[in-house]
Scaffold this motif. Sequence first.
Motif, mmCIF file in Angstrom:
data_model
loop_
_atom_site.group_PDB
_atom_site.id
_atom_site.type_symbol
_atom_site.label_atom_id
_atom_site.label_comp_id
_atom_site.label_asym_id
_atom_site.label_seq_id
_atom_site.Cartn_x
_atom_site.Cartn_y
_atom_site.Cartn_z
ATOM 1 N N ASN A 1 176.080 51.265 43.998
ATOM 2 C CA ASN A 1 175.054 51.790 43.100
ATOM 3 C C ASN A 1 175.534 51.880 41.662
ATOM 4 N N ILE A 2 176.824 52.132 41.466
ATOM 5 C CA ILE A 2 177.348 52.208 40.097
ATOM 6 C C ILE A 2 177.163 50.878 39.382
ATOM 7 N N VAL A 3 177.484 49.794 40.079
ATOM 8 C CA VAL A 3 177.310 48.469 39.488
ATOM 9 C C VAL A 3 175.836 48.215 39.177
ATOM 10 N N LEU A 4 174.971 48.563 40.112
ATOM 11 C CA LEU A 4 173.538 48.349 39.909
ATOM 12 C C LEU A 4 172.997 49.238 38.793
ATOM 13 N N LEU A 5 173.546 50.447 38.668
ATOM 14 C CA LEU A 5 173.119 51.340 37.590
ATOM 15 C C LEU A 5 173.480 50.756 36.229
ATOM 16 N N ILE A 6 174.657 50.132 36.140
ATOM 17 C CA ILE A 6 175.054 49.502 34.878
ATOM 18 C C ILE A 6 174.075 48.386 34.514
ATOM 19 N N ALA A 7 173.754 47.544 35.517
ATOM 20 C CA ALA A 7 172.797 46.465 35.267
ATOM 21 C C ALA A 7 171.433 47.023 34.867
ATOM 22 N N PHE A 8 171.039 48.137 35.493
ATOM 23 C CA PHE A 8 169.747 48.762 35.157
ATOM 24 C C PHE A 8 169.733 49.256 33.714
ATOM 25 N N ILE A 9 170.826 49.893 33.295
ATOM 26 C CA ILE A 9 170.889 50.428 31.925
ATOM 27 C C ILE A 9 170.796 49.308 30.900
ATOM 28 N N VAL A 10 171.531 48.217 31.165
ATOM 29 C CA VAL A 10 171.494 47.087 30.230
ATOM 30 C C VAL A 10 170.094 46.481 30.181
ATOM 31 N N SER A 11 169.468 46.332 31.363
ATOM 32 C CA SER A 11 168.118 45.761 31.410
ATOM 33 C C SER A 11 167.131 46.625 30.636
ATOM 34 N N ALA A 12 167.290 47.944 30.785
ATOM 35 C CA ALA A 12 166.383 48.852 30.070
ATOM 36 C C ALA A 12 166.604 48.776 28.569
ATOM 37 N N CYS A 13 167.865 48.599 28.160
ATOM 38 C CA CYS A 13 168.174 48.546 26.723
ATOM 39 C C CYS A 13 167.521 47.337 26.052
ATOM 40 N N VAL A 14 167.457 46.217 26.765
ATOM 41 C CA VAL A 14 166.837 45.022 26.174
ATOM 42 C C VAL A 14 165.364 44.922 26.568
ATOM 43 N N GLN A 15 164.856 45.995 27.167
ATOM 44 C CA GLN A 15 163.447 46.112 27.530
ATOM 45 C C GLN A 15 162.988 45.007 28.497
ATOM 46 N N ASP A 16 163.889 44.626 29.402
ATOM 47 C CA ASP A 16 163.519 43.689 30.471
ATOM 48 C C ASP A 16 163.062 44.540 31.653
ATOM 49 N N TRP A 17 161.800 44.983 31.563
ATOM 50 C CA TRP A 17 161.325 46.009 32.487
ATOM 51 C C TRP A 17 161.144 45.500 33.915
ATOM 52 N N VAL A 18 160.847 44.213 34.074
ATOM 53 C CA VAL A 18 160.687 43.685 35.431
ATOM 54 C C VAL A 18 161.995 43.831 36.212
ATOM 55 N N GLU A 19 163.067 43.374 35.601
ATOM 56 C CA GLU A 19 164.371 43.485 36.252
ATOM 57 C C GLU A 19 164.762 44.947 36.446
ATOM 58 N N ALA A 20 164.506 45.780 35.431
ATOM 59 C CA ALA A 20 164.882 47.186 35.510
ATOM 60 C C ALA A 20 164.168 47.885 36.669
ATOM 61 N N ILE A 21 162.871 47.591 36.838
ATOM 62 C CA ILE A 21 162.104 48.218 37.910
ATOM 63 C C ILE A 21 162.631 47.803 39.284
ATOM 64 N N VAL A 22 162.920 46.508 39.422
ATOM 65 C CA VAL A 22 163.445 46.027 40.702
ATOM 66 C C VAL A 22 164.776 46.698 41.018
ATOM 67 N N LEU A 23 165.643 46.794 40.022
ATOM 68 C CA LEU A 23 166.953 47.406 40.248
ATOM 69 C C LEU A 23 166.832 48.876 40.629
#
Length: 996
Positions: free
Chosen positions: A76-98
């Motif tokens: 989950n830590i790895v996935l949380l990092i990917a989620f934070i980065v996705s949210a920062c660049v406003q890639d909401w589709v990826e962020a929601i899936v993660l």
Amino acid sequence: MSDKEVIIEPVEEEKIDYHLLTVDETKKLLHTDVTTGLTEEEANERLQRVGANELYGSSGTSTLKVFLSNLFNSMNIVLLIAFIVSACVQDWVEAIVLIVVIVTNTGIGFFQEFKSEKTMEALKKMSSPTARVLRNHEVNIIPCRDVVPGDIVYLEEGDVIPADLRLCEAVNLEIDESLLTGESVPATKQINQLEAGENEISVGDRTNCAFKNSLATKGRGIGIVIGTGLKTEVGKIAVMLEKSENKSQSGKTPLQKTMDRMMFLLLGVAVLLAIVVFAVNKFKITSEVLLYAISLAVAILPEGLPAVVTVTMAVGVRHMAKEKAIIRRLAALEALGQVTDVCSDKTGTLTQSKMVVKSCYLGEEDYEVTGVGIIPEGKLLRKAPDSNKKYTDEVPVTEINESQRLHYANMVCALCSTSSLFYEKEESAWKSIGDPTEIALLVFAQKFGYTKEKISEKFEFVMEHPFDAVVKRMTVIYKNKETGQYVILSKGAMESQLGICNNYISKDNQILPIHPDIGKLNKKFMMRFASRGMRVLGLSYAVRDSYSEDTTREQAENDLIYIGVIGMYDPPREESATSVRMCQEAGIIVRMATGDHPATAKAIAAEIGIISKENMNKKNVVMVASDFDNMRPEDLDAMTYLPLVIARCTPQTKVTLIEALHRRHEKFVAMTGDGVNDAPAIKMADIGIAMGKGGSDVTKQASSITLTDDNFASIVSAIASGRRIFTNIGKFTLHLLSGNVSEVVVLVLGLFFKDQNNSVFPMSPAQILYLNMVTSSPIALALGVERAAKDVMHHPPRPLSSSLFSKELILDTMIYGLLMGILSLISYIITIIAENKSDLLTNNISCNDSEGIDEDKCHVGFIARGVAFYTLSLLILIHGFNCRHNRKSGFFTKQKMNRALLFAFLLGLVLILPTAYIPYINDKVFKQTYISWQWALIAFSIIFFIAFSELYKAIKRRVWGLDLALIELQYEDEDDVDSDEDLDDDDGNEIKEVKN
């Protein structure tokens, strides 16, 4: 008061063996008086000094702690990092899936673990709420928590012992101490001082003591409190349980550790690839470049793996629940496949925990008795005339009734008892109340029609002389209503019965004077029965014309007629022998650790196959706990083999055994049991297995697995399921990781395709997420419910040093991943060249960003992306069948179809169509468009992939052989493979595979 303090202080701090002291010495040491008790002032002072008589311990695992441990694991830590980065660049589709993946993984793990109750609370609930204590010359009922050392406690039948006691009075007192000792028969108590031996006297042999939370089943007594709270024997178990709890909380299973390492390794690779992306673009960090770096990170990370592992485990939990095994910790499932030793309690685990008459020697004739449990159905068998060994000659009921010796033997068993046996109509089952030994005798008598109700029609109760520990017998007197004669019926120790008999009843039902040979014969059979693990009782009777109320016990128990001896034992479960044999075939050593007598333990172990005939008389195969406990760790480690049976066990003995096994190379230990005495060892073991029906709450809470049917055979099923699940984890891990490798190949090589100095995406982020979550995950889930191999229990356990990521799995991941990635990329390149008429890249500007896309200029790029996406999607779907076997053909081998896999494959085909042909979804979300002639190119890629895979597996079979599989146990005959999972048809109706 200062003198009292000097006396009390050693009691609190020093270990004193009260069972080696006399009653007077105990009273003096504790400064108490059995006639007056403590004063309230003394009791209050001691309560302040030693604390309440409660089992304090851990308050249990908090809700927040369980939640955080599941949220912040490595995956989950790895996935949380990917989620934070996705949210920062406003890639909401990826962020929601993660975030959906994170929530699913955390939620399932949290709810699964939080089902367990608090271990220490279960211990506390077992305590007796009140106690009858002598204080200030009066017997008062006080809360159990207020009992202090030196209190005088009064006991009666049915009382739960409030604290550890040194008995100073015991009248026919018997106490059920099975929760501490594991013995199925209540312990007979006395008050005499015990003599010290070379080794410490075990709890089960301390006959002048009573222990907290045990149950008085017969008689009455008085005891001096010698220990309260954590100073009691059950309190010591609570302390050991707390220590093992703390140790176990920091430990992780091999699979968990492997997954942790893999996720952090992939995170490092993702960071490295991101640097490569930045370097190729000369470190001009635009949103487009950052988005490409995120896409690579998404491609390399198997987002679906945590969810698939958790769901597969949850499905395994559901399946094993149907097999009577409740999994309390998901990690136990994968660890089951590594079990090398099963250390089992005897009573209630390998045996039925119900005494039953097995053999008898009555009137110079040897008999065997059939039937199990407390069901009064069975036969009386004697040796056939032409056989010296086999009991095949059934004795008719008419002969039993007509034979005086058999008639009176049944009369003794039916009437010389304070217990009861009855049929519960509502539950359609036989029930019993009372002493297990007496219940066994009642069952024996009722098998041949001798019930108390039936006998009372002709006989009237007159007098009972209860069991006395000094004379070691019980006697009852009944009056025959028809003849007026009195019948005296007695049972007890054989020597005690022979001592009150002048005559015996012969095989021909003649009353003859006892001679020395009779005593020798009965002693011979008594020793034979005892060597087979039986408890032996002697039976006698007398018929007299008169009886007076003034007749003393000594007069009544005089000049009786000796009948013979009867042997009873706690029989093994019907499935135990088969289960032990299956474990041995699977390379698993079964050991027995029990509180029973060594002869009993050895006999049961031999009967169910734990000890073979060849090992019966070998040194240290059977050991007594006192000898085992006194061995130094280095001496235990120097032994060629650890004992298969340890008798007279204490809780510490079982812990010592597990520690000794853990010090040996490649030992992974499962501990089973039901009593409180098993809880510390169960908690310390790699896999703790508790009995759900007859087990204590403490043991269940300490365990990883609870068997709802208390059946040792269910352990075999659980281990087989564990092996299957780990094998399936290897299959879907190969599928998911090879899919990730293929995506990385496409994206990394795609860095070298540029249009006006901008990197072109061979795949969009939405396509990558779709491949990871929609295409791969259902296939992975289907592989997670793959059938078990027929010979899954014919292989040794998986070595502890082995890893999920074997060399073969890594090689397969890279080979299949590179092949799928290259085929997809080639399809992409060919499409661009064909559509652009030999120009590799033109008019493909700004087709990466989600905004400002010129659909006309991006048309060729969209077609090429579609081809790459469809190619890789179909290859991943096909690859699911490939992953069923690591060396055998996935397409051309006769085998039962995994219907879940077929359904996932068809679902994947259907779900591809909307991404290709539905407007807006295809171009706005996936940034691709429909294709035409390119389907032929995709078909060629599929055919080439299948052909290459078959050739690759053929080479592996030629080089390594078929039987050296590293990530799965191979099938011997697919036609006989069982399906371990239930599937649903389209109507939601349950479909079950018929097991062969």
